[in-house]
Design a protein around this motif. Sequence first.
Motif, PDB file in Angstrom:
ATOM      1  N   MET A 249       0.832  -1.204   0.000  1.00  0.00           N
ATOM      2  CA  MET A 249       0.000   0.000   0.000  1.00  0.00           C
ATOM      3  C   MET A 249       0.869   1.259   0.000  1.00  0.00           C
ATOM      4  SD  MET A 249      -2.951  -1.290   2.651  1.00  0.00           S
ATOM      5  CE  MET A 249      -4.110   0.065   2.408  1.00  0.00           C
ATOM      6  N   GLY A 250       1.940   1.249   0.767  1.00  0.00           N
ATOM      7  CA  GLY A 250       2.843   2.393   0.814  1.00  0.00           C
ATOM      8  C   GLY A 250       3.508   2.655  -0.533  1.00  0.00           C
ATOM      9  N   ARG A 251       3.914   1.581  -1.212  1.00  0.00           N
ATOM     10  CA  ARG A 251       4.522   1.741  -2.547  1.00  0.00           C
ATOM     11  C   ARG A 251       3.505   2.321  -3.531  1.00  0.00           C
ATOM     12  NH1 ARG A 251       6.913  -3.171  -1.054  1.00  0.00           N
ATOM     13  NH2 ARG A 251       5.350  -4.364  -2.194  1.00  0.00           N
ATOM     14  N   SER A 252       2.264   1.854  -3.434  1.00  0.00           N
ATOM     15  CA  SER A 252       1.220   2.380  -4.315  1.00  0.00           C
ATOM     16  C   SER A 252       0.985   3.861  -4.043  1.00  0.00           C
ATOM     17  CB  SER A 252      -0.086   1.606  -4.125  1.00  0.00           C
ATOM     18  OG  SER A 252       0.045   0.311  -4.648  1.00  0.00           O
ATOM     19  N   MET A 253       0.940   4.212  -2.770  1.00  0.00           N
ATOM     20  CA  MET A 253       0.716   5.612  -2.400  1.00  0.00           C
ATOM     21  C   MET A 253       1.861   6.485  -2.912  1.00  0.00           C
ATOM     22  SD  MET A 253      -1.656   7.237  -0.937  1.00  0.00           S
ATOM     23  CE  MET A 253      -1.831   8.898  -0.356  1.00  0.00           C
ATOM     24  N   LYS A 254       3.098   6.027  -2.732  1.00  0.00           N
ATOM     25  CA  LYS A 254       4.260   6.792  -3.197  1.00  0.00           C
ATOM     26  C   LYS A 254       4.238   6.943  -4.714  1.00  0.00           C
ATOM     27  CE  LYS A 254       9.316   7.077  -3.025  1.00  0.00           C
ATOM     28  NZ  LYS A 254       9.286   8.243  -3.844  1.00  0.00           N
ATOM     29  N   ALA A 255       3.919   5.861  -5.421  1.00  0.00           N
ATOM     30  CA  ALA A 255       3.876   5.923  -6.886  1.00  0.00           C
ATOM     31  C   ALA A 255       2.824   6.931  -7.355  1.00  0.00           C
ATOM     32  CB  ALA A 255       3.582   4.542  -7.463  1.00  0.00           C
ATOM     33  N   MET A 256       1.682   6.948  -6.687  1.00  0.00           N
ATOM     34  CA  MET A 256       0.643   7.909  -7.077  1.00  0.00           C
ATOM     35  C   MET A 256       1.072   9.337  -6.772  1.00  0.00           C
ATOM     36  SD  MET A 256      -2.992   6.116  -6.139  1.00  0.00           S
ATOM     37  CE  MET A 256      -2.580   5.764  -4.438  1.00  0.00           C
ATOM     38  N   THR A 257       1.593   9.548  -5.584  1.00  0.00           N
ATOM     39  CA  THR A 257       2.017  10.893  -5.183  1.00  0.00           C
ATOM     40  C   THR A 257       3.094  11.411  -6.123  1.00  0.00           C
ATOM     41  OG1 THR A 257       1.461  10.402  -2.888  1.00  0.00           O
ATOM     42  CG2 THR A 257       2.921  12.255  -3.264  1.00  0.00           C
ATOM     43  N   ASP A 258       4.091  10.577  -6.383  1.00  0.00           N
ATOM     44  CA  ASP A 258       5.175  10.976  -7.293  1.00  0.00           C
ATOM     45  C   ASP A 258       4.636  11.198  -8.707  1.00  0.00           C
ATOM     46  OD1 ASP A 258       6.909  10.729  -5.151  1.00  0.00           O
ATOM     47  OD2 ASP A 258       7.854   8.874  -5.871  1.00  0.00           O
ATOM     48  N   GLY A 259       3.770  10.299  -9.164  1.00  0.00           N
ATOM     49  CA  GLY A 259       3.222  10.418 -10.516  1.00  0.00           C
ATOM     50  C   GLY A 259       2.382  11.669 -10.710  1.00  0.00           C
ATOM     51  N   LEU A 260       1.641  12.028  -9.671  1.00  0.00           N
ATOM     52  CA  LEU A 260       0.783  13.208  -9.782  1.00  0.00           C
ATOM     53  C   LEU A 260       1.561  14.513  -9.682  1.00  0.00           C
ATOM     54  CD1 LEU A 260      -2.263  11.863  -7.774  1.00  0.00           C
ATOM     55  CD2 LEU A 260      -2.271  12.549 -10.195  1.00  0.00           C
ATOM     56  N   LYS A 261       2.821  14.447  -9.292  1.00  0.00           N
ATOM     57  CA  LYS A 261       3.671  15.645  -9.236  1.00  0.00           C
ATOM     58  C   LYS A 261       4.254  15.994 -10.600  1.00  0.00           C
ATOM     59  CE  LYS A 261       5.104  15.156  -4.429  1.00  0.00           C
ATOM     60  NZ  LYS A 261       6.213  14.801  -3.526  1.00  0.00           N
ATOM     61  N   THR A 262       4.187  15.059 -11.525  1.00  0.00           N
ATOM     62  CA  THR A 262       4.767  15.306 -12.847  1.00  0.00           C
ATOM     63  C   THR A 262       3.823  16.194 -13.660  1.00  0.00           C
ATOM     64  OG1 THR A 262       3.748  13.392 -13.917  1.00  0.00           O
ATOM     65  CG2 THR A 262       5.867  13.021 -12.810  1.00  0.00           C
ATOM     66  N   GLY A 263       4.364  16.750 -14.721  1.00  0.00           N
ATOM     67  CA  GLY A 263       3.562  17.618 -15.580  1.00  0.00           C
ATOM     68  C   GLY A 263       2.512  16.858 -16.372  1.00  0.00           C
ATOM     69  N   SER A 264       2.773  15.590 -16.621  1.00  0.00           N
ATOM     70  CA  SER A 264       1.851  14.777 -17.418  1.00  0.00           C
ATOM     71  C   SER A 264       1.710  13.397 -16.757  1.00  0.00           C
ATOM     72  CB  SER A 264       2.410  14.650 -18.830  1.00  0.00           C
ATOM     73  OG  SER A 264       1.563  13.900 -19.640  1.00  0.00           O
ATOM     74  N   PRO A 265       0.874  13.306 -15.707  1.00  0.00           N
ATOM     75  CA  PRO A 265       0.740  12.036 -14.980  1.00  0.00           C
ATOM     76  C   PRO A 265       0.168  10.915 -15.843  1.00  0.00           C
ATOM     77  CG  PRO A 265      -0.270  13.841 -13.751  1.00  0.00           C
ATOM     78  CD  PRO A 265       0.059  14.363 -15.113  1.00  0.00           C
ATOM     79  N   ASP A 266       0.649   9.720 -15.605  1.00  0.00           N
ATOM     80  CA  ASP A 266       0.121   8.521 -16.252  1.00  0.00           C
ATOM     81  C   ASP A 266      -1.094   8.071 -15.442  1.00  0.00           C
ATOM     82  OD1 ASP A 266      -0.500   5.988 -17.151  1.00  0.00           O
ATOM     83  OD2 ASP A 266       1.568   5.237 -17.098  1.00  0.00           O
ATOM     84  N   MET A 267      -2.263   8.470 -15.876  1.00  0.00           N
ATOM     85  CA  MET A 267      -3.478   8.211 -15.106  1.00  0.00           C
ATOM     86  C   MET A 267      -3.850   6.728 -15.070  1.00  0.00           C
ATOM     87  SD  MET A 267      -3.880  11.053 -13.772  1.00  0.00           S
ATOM     88  CE  MET A 267      -5.427  10.890 -12.905  1.00  0.00           C
ATOM     89  N   THR A 268      -3.377   5.968 -16.052  1.00  0.00           N
ATOM     90  CA  THR A 268      -3.607   4.518 -16.012  1.00  0.00           C
ATOM     91  C   THR A 268      -2.826   3.910 -14.848  1.00  0.00           C
ATOM     92  OG1 THR A 268      -3.956   4.468 -18.403  1.00  0.00           O
ATOM     93  CG2 THR A 268      -3.425   2.378 -17.335  1.00  0.00           C
ATOM     94  N   ALA A 269      -1.598   4.354 -14.667  1.00  0.00           N
ATOM     95  CA  ALA A 269      -0.782   3.870 -13.543  1.00  0.00           C
ATOM     96  C   ALA A 269      -1.351   4.351 -12.207  1.00  0.00           C
ATOM     97  CB  ALA A 269       0.664   4.331 -13.697  1.00  0.00           C
ATOM     98  N   ILE A 270      -1.814   5.594 -12.177  1.00  0.00           N
ATOM     99  CA  ILE A 270      -2.419   6.127 -10.955  1.00  0.00           C
ATOM    100  C   ILE A 270      -3.656   5.293 -10.601  1.00  0.00           C
ATOM    101  CG2 ILE A 270      -3.501   8.138  -9.850  1.00  0.00           C
ATOM    102  CD1 ILE A 270      -0.517   8.607 -10.543  1.00  0.00           C
TER     103      ILE A 270
END
Length: 155
Positions: free
Chosen positions: A44-65
């Motif tokens: 769960m922590g890895r998933s949360m980190k991946a989402m948080t990091d992904g949403l900080k980018t200019g073009s998030p990969d919403m499929t991964a989120i």
Amino acid sequence: MTPFPRALSATFLSATLALGAGAALAAVNAKSVTESRQANFKTMGRSMKAMTDGLKTGSPDMTAIAANAATLRGLAPKISTWFPKGTGPESGVKTEALAEIWKDPAGFAAAARRLESEAAKLEALARAGDVAGARAQVRLVGGSCGGCHDKYKAD
């Protein structure tokens, strides 16, 4: 010595050994349960980190989120089952779970349901491609994680 007392002694010895083995098995089970729940929380922590990091980018990969939100949503309803009696600090197994989990099972279950609800909303926003909504929702998911950590987890 007559055969009867010997038989009685053998029975007593067998019963004592069986009880000792049962206690050892219980300790192994507490360890196994604790390790399993810790592995789930790390996922769960890895998933949360991946989402948080992904949403900080200019073009998030919403499929991964969305996939990571689905992981949280899928695990959250199981959280309450990861803490059977005998797997807390009293078990002797290293755990950050506080005894408050077993003293307040209704509050703990409510906190887990909150995470489940917030993760489901995040998954829906991510699947819809709503970057701004997902960014706001990931904070709410984090807040629901923190709600449990503050009351039920040792620092």
